[in-house]
Design a protein around this motif. Structure first.
Motif, PDB file in Angstrom:
ATOM      1  N   ALA A  41      -6.735   0.807  12.027  1.00 21.92           N
ATOM      2  CA  ALA A  41      -5.892   1.486  11.037  1.00 21.92           C
ATOM      3  C   ALA A  41      -6.350   2.681  10.511  1.00 21.92           C
ATOM      4  O   ALA A  41      -5.983   3.889  10.530  1.00 21.92           O
ATOM      5  N   GLN A  42      -7.848   2.405   9.998  1.00 18.17           N
ATOM      6  CA  GLN A  42      -8.747   3.393   9.353  1.00 18.17           C
ATOM      7  C   GLN A  42      -9.015   4.603  10.578  1.00 18.17           C
ATOM      8  O   GLN A  42      -9.235   5.900  10.164  1.00 18.17           O
ATOM      9  N   GLU A  43      -9.117   4.152  11.920  1.00 21.60           N
ATOM     10  CA  GLU A  43      -9.497   5.201  12.827  1.00 21.60           C
ATOM     11  C   GLU A  43      -8.348   6.042  13.163  1.00 21.60           C
ATOM     12  O   GLU A  43      -8.368   7.246  13.564  1.00 21.60           O
ATOM     13  N   TRP A  52       1.583   2.872   7.727  1.00 24.51           N
ATOM     14  CA  TRP A  52       2.438   1.762   7.128  1.00 24.51           C
ATOM     15  C   TRP A  52       1.550   0.591   7.429  1.00 24.51           C
ATOM     16  O   TRP A  52       1.679  -0.508   6.747  1.00 24.51           O
ATOM     17  N   LEU A  53       0.956   0.392   8.623  1.00 20.23           N
ATOM     18  CA  LEU A  53       0.066  -0.710   8.885  1.00 20.23           C
ATOM     19  C   LEU A  53      -0.947  -0.818   7.793  1.00 20.23           C
ATOM     20  O   LEU A  53      -1.220  -2.034   7.496  1.00 20.23           O
ATOM     21  N   HIS A  54      -1.714   0.110   7.404  1.00 21.22           N
ATOM     22  CA  HIS A  54      -2.514  -0.041   6.483  1.00 21.22           C
ATOM     23  C   HIS A  54      -2.186  -0.486   4.924  1.00 21.22           C
ATOM     24  O   HIS A  54      -2.649  -1.237   4.340  1.00 21.22           O
ATOM     25  N   ALA A  55      -0.786  -0.053   4.762  1.00 22.62           N
ATOM     26  CA  ALA A  55      -0.144  -0.712   3.622  1.00 22.62           C
ATOM     27  C   ALA A  55       0.117  -2.124   3.768  1.00 22.62           C
ATOM     28  O   ALA A  55      -0.190  -2.867   2.781  1.00 22.62           O
ATOM     29  N   LEU A  56       0.545  -2.368   4.965  1.00 20.98           N
ATOM     30  CA  LEU A  56       0.652  -4.047   5.107  1.00 20.98           C
ATOM     31  C   LEU A  56      -0.281  -4.735   4.902  1.00 20.98           C
ATOM     32  O   LEU A  56      -0.360  -5.778   4.555  1.00 20.98           O
ATOM     33  N   ARG A  72       2.939   5.321   0.101  1.00 14.98           N
ATOM     34  CA  ARG A  72       3.233   6.703  -0.020  1.00 14.98           C
ATOM     35  C   ARG A  72       2.653   7.678   1.153  1.00 14.98           C
ATOM     36  O   ARG A  72       3.321   8.668   1.360  1.00 14.98           O
ATOM     37  N   ARG A  73       1.637   7.249   1.682  1.00 14.61           N
ATOM     38  CA  ARG A  73       0.992   8.218   2.752  1.00 14.61           C
ATOM     39  C   ARG A  73       1.975   8.187   3.887  1.00 14.61           C
ATOM     40  O   ARG A  73       1.908   9.147   4.615  1.00 14.61           O
ATOM     41  N   ARG A  76       6.787   6.022   3.142  1.00 15.13           N
ATOM     42  CA  ARG A  76       7.921   4.634   3.283  1.00 15.13           C
ATOM     43  C   ARG A  76       7.709   4.084   1.673  1.00 15.13           C
ATOM     44  O   ARG A  76       7.045   4.089   1.088  1.00 15.13           O
ATOM     45  N   PRO A  77       9.109   3.487   1.571  1.00 14.14           N
ATOM     46  CA  PRO A  77       9.131   2.513   0.554  1.00 14.14           C
ATOM     47  C   PRO A  77       8.250   1.188   0.337  1.00 14.14           C
ATOM     48  O   PRO A  77       8.129   0.876   1.588  1.00 14.14           O
ATOM     49  N   VAL A  78       7.801   0.768  -0.768  1.00 13.13           N
ATOM     50  CA  VAL A  78       7.215  -0.678  -0.583  1.00 13.13           C
ATOM     51  C   VAL A  78       8.080  -1.548   0.036  1.00 13.13           C
ATOM     52  O   VAL A  78       9.364  -1.673  -0.190  1.00 13.13           O
TER      53      VAL A  78
END
Length: 97
Positions: A41-43, A52-56, A72-73, A76-78
């Motif tokens: 995700a960071q890459e 979105w994956l990072h948020a998850l 937010r990045r 998408r909503p939570v």
């Protein structure tokens, strides 16, 4: 590959080589291999599905503040549901059926 086939692949020893980076990250996340999924995700930071994956992933680790930043990045909503349901929703954006 269908969603059902992807889900079944989680029992394999290694991530299938044909997977895109996002599917590789989701595969690791689906196996609770948080660090491997997070590294991918960071890459790809800045790409909406990866954000979105990072948020998850941060939601999965219990860091709601950091998860909120990544939602937010991603624009998408939570997510309103379980972590597993969110993982499935994100995976289904990449897979038919």
């Amino acid at each position: 590959m269908t969603y059902a086939e992807f889900s079944t692949s989680l029992t394999q020893h290694a991530v299938p080589g044909s997977f895109s980076p996002l599917l590789r990250a989701l595969w690791h996340a689906g196996r609770d291999e948080w660090s491997l999924a997070h590294d991918i995700a960071q890459e790809h930071e800045g790409a909406p599905y990866f954000d979105w994956l990072h948020a998850l992933l941060h939601r999965q680790e219990g860091d709601a503040g950091n998860a909120g930043y990544w939602y937010r990045r991603a624009g998408r909503p939570v997510f309103d549901g379980s972590i597993r349901a969110e993982w499935e929703a994100l995976a289904r954006t990449q897979l038919p059926g």
